[in-house]
Design a protein around this motif. Sequence first.
Motif, PDB file in Angstrom:
ATOM      1  N   SER A 258       5.618  -9.057   9.122  1.00 22.23           N
ATOM      2  CA  SER A 258       4.449  -8.626   8.363  1.00 22.23           C
ATOM      3  C   SER A 258       4.738  -7.443   7.457  1.00 22.23           C
ATOM      4  CB  SER A 258       3.303  -8.282   9.313  1.00 22.23           C
ATOM      5  OG  SER A 258       3.724  -7.242  10.190  1.00 22.23           O
ATOM      6  N   GLU A 259       5.807  -6.686   7.735  1.00 25.26           N
ATOM      7  CA  GLU A 259       6.115  -5.528   6.886  1.00 25.26           C
ATOM      8  C   GLU A 259       7.244  -5.817   5.913  1.00 25.26           C
ATOM      9  OE1 GLU A 259       6.952  -2.512   9.740  1.00 25.26           O
ATOM     10  OE2 GLU A 259       4.865  -2.403  10.441  1.00 25.26           O
ATOM     11  N   HIS A 260       7.698  -7.071   5.871  1.00 25.49           N
ATOM     12  CA  HIS A 260       8.868  -7.356   5.048  1.00 25.49           C
ATOM     13  C   HIS A 260       8.720  -8.630   4.244  1.00 25.49           C
ATOM     14  CE1 HIS A 260      11.018  -4.074   7.027  1.00 25.49           C
ATOM     15  NE2 HIS A 260      10.394  -4.458   8.108  1.00 25.49           N
ATOM     16  N   CYS A 330      -0.146 -16.039  -6.159  1.00 21.64           N
ATOM     17  CA  CYS A 330       0.304 -15.895  -4.773  1.00 21.64           C
ATOM     18  C   CYS A 330       0.775 -14.478  -4.462  1.00 21.64           C
ATOM     19  CB  CYS A 330       1.456 -16.851  -4.461  1.00 21.64           C
ATOM     20  SG  CYS A 330       0.989 -18.590  -4.538  1.00 21.64           S
ATOM     21  N   HIS A 331       1.340 -13.781  -5.492  1.00 19.86           N
ATOM     22  CA  HIS A 331       2.061 -12.558  -5.190  1.00 19.86           C
ATOM     23  C   HIS A 331       1.384 -11.280  -5.640  1.00 19.86           C
ATOM     24  CE1 HIS A 331       5.660 -14.189  -3.404  1.00 19.86           C
ATOM     25  NE2 HIS A 331       5.748 -15.097  -4.357  1.00 19.86           N
ATOM     26  N   ALA A 332       0.227 -11.368  -6.246  1.00 24.80           N
ATOM     27  CA  ALA A 332      -0.460 -10.137  -6.619  1.00 24.80           C
ATOM     28  C   ALA A 332      -1.336  -9.680  -5.456  1.00 24.80           C
ATOM     29  CB  ALA A 332      -1.298 -10.370  -7.867  1.00 24.80           C
ATOM     30  N   GLY A 342      -2.189 -12.447   5.071  1.00 27.40           N
ATOM     31  CA  GLY A 342      -1.513 -11.323   5.683  1.00 27.40           C
ATOM     32  C   GLY A 342      -0.078 -11.132   5.207  1.00 27.40           C
ATOM     33  N   ARG A 343       0.262 -11.712   4.040  1.00 30.33           N
ATOM     34  CA  ARG A 343       1.637 -11.541   3.554  1.00 30.33           C
ATOM     35  C   ARG A 343       1.759 -10.135   2.976  1.00 30.33           C
ATOM     36  NH1 ARG A 343       2.414 -17.213   2.057  1.00 30.33           N
ATOM     37  NH2 ARG A 343       1.320 -18.218   3.786  1.00 30.33           N
ATOM     38  N   PRO A 344       2.915  -9.524   3.149  1.00 29.53           N
ATOM     39  CA  PRO A 344       3.058  -8.175   2.598  1.00 29.53           C
ATOM     40  C   PRO A 344       3.285  -8.225   1.094  1.00 29.53           C
ATOM     41  CG  PRO A 344       5.101  -8.876   3.632  1.00 29.53           C
ATOM     42  CD  PRO A 344       4.112  -9.987   3.851  1.00 29.53           C
ATOM     43  N   SER A 345       3.080  -7.078   0.476  1.00 31.68           N
ATOM     44  CA  SER A 345       3.360  -6.954  -0.944  1.00 31.68           C
ATOM     45  C   SER A 345       4.849  -7.192  -1.203  1.00 31.68           C
ATOM     46  CB  SER A 345       2.979  -5.545  -1.394  1.00 31.68           C
ATOM     47  OG  SER A 345       3.615  -5.208  -2.594  1.00 31.68           O
ATOM     48  N   LEU A 346       5.181  -7.608  -2.431  1.00 29.21           N
ATOM     49  CA  LEU A 346       6.585  -7.764  -2.811  1.00 29.21           C
ATOM     50  C   LEU A 346       7.349  -6.442  -2.719  1.00 29.21           C
ATOM     51  CD1 LEU A 346       6.408 -10.193  -5.863  1.00 29.21           C
ATOM     52  CD2 LEU A 346       7.437 -10.645  -3.639  1.00 29.21           C
ATOM     53  N   SER A 347       6.619  -5.337  -2.720  1.00 31.20           N
ATOM     54  CA  SER A 347       7.290  -4.043  -2.601  1.00 31.20           C
ATOM     55  C   SER A 347       8.010  -3.913  -1.267  1.00 31.20           C
ATOM     56  CB  SER A 347       6.283  -2.896  -2.761  1.00 31.20           C
ATOM     57  OG  SER A 347       5.329  -2.969  -1.713  1.00 31.20           O
TER      58      SER A 347
END
Lengths: 425, 156, 755
Positions: A258-260, A330-332, A342-347
Amino acid sequence: MGRATVVLIAWLCIAGVAGWRAASEPALAAGTPAAATDAAMIRHGAELAAVGDCIVCHTAKGGKPFAGGLPIDTPFGTLYSTNITPDAKTGIGSWSLEAFKRAMRRGVSSDGHLLYPAFPYVHFTHMSDEDIGAVYAFMMSRTPIQASAPANELIFPLNFRPVIAVWNLLFLHPGTPVPMSRQQDAQLDRGHYLVDTLGHCAACHSPMNLLGAEKGGKAFDGGVIDGWDAPSLKTLLHAPTPWTREQLTSYLRTGFASEHGAAAGPMLPVTRSLANASESDVEAMAAYVMSMQTSDPAPQLSTAPKANPAANAASLQAGATLFQAACASCHAAHAPMETIGGRPSLSQSTAVNSDSPRNVVRLILDGLPPEGSTPARLMPPFAGMLTDAQIADLARYLRSQYSKESPWPLTAADVAKYRKEKPAP
Amino acid sequence: MITLTVNGESHTLDIDPSTPLLYALRNQLQLHGAKYGCGLGQCGACTVIVGEEPVFSCLMPVAAIGERAVRTIEGLGTIEQPGKLQRAFINQQAAQCGYCIAGMVMRAQALLDRTPWPSDEEIRAHMEPNLCRCGTHMRILAAILEARGASNGSRS
Amino acid sequence: MKPDTLHEEPENAARRRFLTAGSVVVAFTLLPEAASRALAQTTTTEAGTFTASAPDLPGSLKTSPMLDAWIRIDTHGHVTVFTGKAELGTGIRTAFIQIAAEELGVAPSGITLLTADTATTPNEGYTAGSHSVADSGTAIANAAAQVRGLLLQTAAAKLQVDAATLAVQSGAIHAADGRSISFGEAVSGVDLHRQAQPGLPLKDPRTFTIIGQPMQRVDIPGKVTGGASYVQDMRLPNMLHARAVRPPAYGATLASVDIAPVEAMPGVIKVVRDGSYLAVVADDEWRAILAMRALSAAARWNAGPPLPDQATIHETLRRLPAQEITVAGKGAPAAAAAQTLHARFTKPYLTHGSIGPSCALALMEGERMTVWTHTQGVFPLRKGLAEMLSMPPDHVRCVHVEGSGCYGHNGADDVAADAALIARAVPGRPVRVQWMREQEHMWEPFGPAMTTDLTASLDASGQMVDWKCEIWSNTHNNRIENAGRLMPTWALATPLKPAPPKEIPMPEGGGDRNSVPLYRVPNLHVQEHFLPDMPIRVSAMRSLGAYINVFAIESFMDELAAAAHADPVEFRLRHLDDPRARDVIHQAAERFGWKAARGSARQPGQGVGFAFAMYKNLMAYCAIAVEVMVERDTGTVKMERAACAVDCGQIVNPDGARNQVEGGILQSSSWTLFEETTFDTRGITSFEWGSYPILRFSSAPKKVEVDLIDRPGTPFLGVGEASQGPTAAALANAVADAVGMRVRDLPLGRGRVKG
């Protein structure tokens, strides 16, 4: 002298030595595999085989489990994995336990021919007798499938198996017990054992030497496999959010942290296999990997000459436009993948923060395809939609938007090179 | 301003360059064949051909198309004169609600353009990215086989 | 596609006729009860509750008895046929054209079919429950036959010959001596505004040249060449594009949102906010999407109540308060029981998953609202929208335009409510609202999770002697009884409350549909525990409770057959007297090669299974045999081939029927092998195709064969849902055959048979 020429000369020397040594092993008598009646042993073997992810290499795309036929790209050509179902004619159905042990420890087939070290027997060699026995029981309880693998396509002289005998002299150290950890922590010891034997993690996560063996002293420093970076396993604390044992366990068992982010490339099927391993074993592996972290700051990539700022701005603008249309849904931050999924940010992404743009480019090219009708994290492939220049712009945009690390000096020519590293599926 | 070549005709559109092709086709160009199914690249209802590749038009920025030719289902034929693949879909009655069909046809067309005689396995693998919820899969495969030239022309 | 191309009578004339019919009904209710019951019956099916003003007439003529409600002919001889049903992608548009063409004696190309429109067509309630051909098709057939009869009479008078000597061909009436009158000429002598008569004959089925033929569907050429075919394709002049912003979960309320920056975005016309209801309107679709993203990012929500835990959902549901419904009860517990078996079957929530997320257009002009919608029921929707907007119902018009397949109650009605609410905020301009994929996946009403318990006993000779069934189910009918059933109204500042759910009565049933086995059992008790409380939003999904009830019954029949040491097919035949049931079973078994398949050694992982049901014990008969391949290592189950036999009475279009049955087989195999709606305590988590995977080409079987048994002249039996339940059971039976493991909890794949 080009690298390829060096490699060829090295192998020719080995071939000469091997030919002179006339390396071969005896065939072992066929065994009738005992109808595995011990259900507990089979279950244990199943969990161990899950750690070994035998099914991943020994199953072709769309093929039957363990029936072989998967093409394995090596620097020396293409190998096809063998059928390890208990079929008597085309699989290992007539292999005795002794023959199985010999294959696992010394890379020798039942009939005496040498197996290529794409099969990581240099790792399996350190397994305990009990564990090899349990895996044997599990394999013998599988559904027998009649299937023969296609012929290997290896460069000369590697199609001449006896050369492997010399390779083994150099790189196979059977019988040496895996050194125990100094802490004498049962979980760490277990993790150490699994990572170094069945897990064979170093086989992908280490750089290779010219002869296709793991570079000495560089275990877990990262490698390249099938066009993907297998990242260093020793710099996990340098991630934007440092990895923890819990995050790593979750990643290994579910393919998602979840953090990666999500597993992709060759690691994804590994996580599918690890989902069937015992939870405590995977935790132990994660604990061991976390114990090998370096505290040295990650080496700085030598920065490429800074691009013309105006051209840079234009490229970033182009990347932003591409992102808005092709990626944002999907990624913003507003995307349902993040707000609901619950996907994490691309950061947080390992790939975006890596020194190398290889994995980001690979993901943009290949996506994450549907896995039949299994729940999966999907991403479409952009290889056919975006040009090399567009992918370079997009990747550099992602880097500038989502990473604090220095920009990638990524050009269209680099993307073209990455395209060739793996043929389209 | 974005210039696109769609089904052989050039169009100059005054639209936001981040607009995905799907919306330009449906709103600016009145080409309704390609459909919105998910906007996430998961279902293929929006499939058109750009250059020689089948693409998800819901994720294809108009700014990225450049000189590549865009082909949509309207370019394969008309009601009065359907193209070969379209005729096969009609012959096989390969549609129930029909919403996925334009995407299916374009996806299949890209395969037939590149491989005149794909095998059954190749066809199934190629069509994998496209979803049909009504369960018309068998007829869709039969239609593609008919357009290719089926060995026996029957549905099973 | 523009509204002004629709044929329509002047609004007032239509209304007058409707009121006339209404007043007749009122008069009858003043009669003594027995008489009024004889003359005005109220029946409830899944298609709705209808009071028959002409109960002696067949099909929907009961409620719309005037001939010109169904058939009009202009002076050029062009025929317009009206139906209150909607084309959902099942092919009924073509089937109705065939029926009308056959009975009238015109070429199909001479017919325009107009479907569900509150302004112009009969009210046939919902297009649901496989009623369309039986209710509407029958009405059209009879009306057409009578219209033809009237035209013949007029022609006979004009030509001064006996009507019996006239022949109808290609829209003209021919005398024996060669004179003819076109339909256009003949119709001027007939007032079709008259009530249909009961008992008048239809064409002899042996003379059919159109009904029973696999005529190609009239809508497929347009769909295959990119024509504008769906409500999603409608573009009206001056049209605006809108998107809704939904809360994250049921019951979540809007805490705050700064709409000013969104209203300032390029192309944005307006942000609509009413309590927790949020939507944005723009002049361009992409701009609307960008604005929706910004609005969604700006919104802060207070969480609603938690959802139950998915892992224990069946226990949670079974503990909810229940209304007890005794579905069947006959006989006493058997004395002669030699063996008694018991089994519990469960199904998860299932997502309809329409491939095209729901969409609607609405236009508020003055005091009138028009909504273009792919709802299954334009009349109930119109009533609900009128209530929502506090408008008189006759100021609201709902016109059905095709959407993608809905497979029951999906987001169609809700998005129509979105469109109406938003159109009201921007009067004078048509508004198009398109739901996003995740909105459809999360907010549609799902197929309910259910439990079906079965207990049955065999006597010493292997005959069933008693049968007990208990079902736990939420409603399968959450359709638009009132405005509160429209989900967007829950978010309004003054939220509306949905009418309490009611079970659909037998013989159709909802959760208890198909719970009474067709098999001969002397003692039979079926009880439904109807659960009004719905922790998760649910409604009708193709075949309703029949899916799990047939799955349970037919799985259990195999378990009983095994206990009786009988072949599964033979065991079923042992208990079935209905010859049509026996025929489909024999046909499917033969087509599949059942005996040979059962008799030969299986390859590892290979299994064969069989199942049968008569949909609702009223509609089509369906028997199916399937072969599966099970991979124990991965728990993957693949359907390799299927052979199905169906009897749907008089077949209108054999290819259309076959298409529907095949589609049902593949769709049901997807439900059965792969699907379950997922959720955690915070909300629905299966929000797109990755988290709710469905059948892809890689899982499609190698071969599906469907045989139709032709029964000319017999009543139409609804076929669209007939294969859902039997396919599920056949797969479970095949899996049990393959691996010796009986799976009773759906879905069958997803690791349940891993080993």
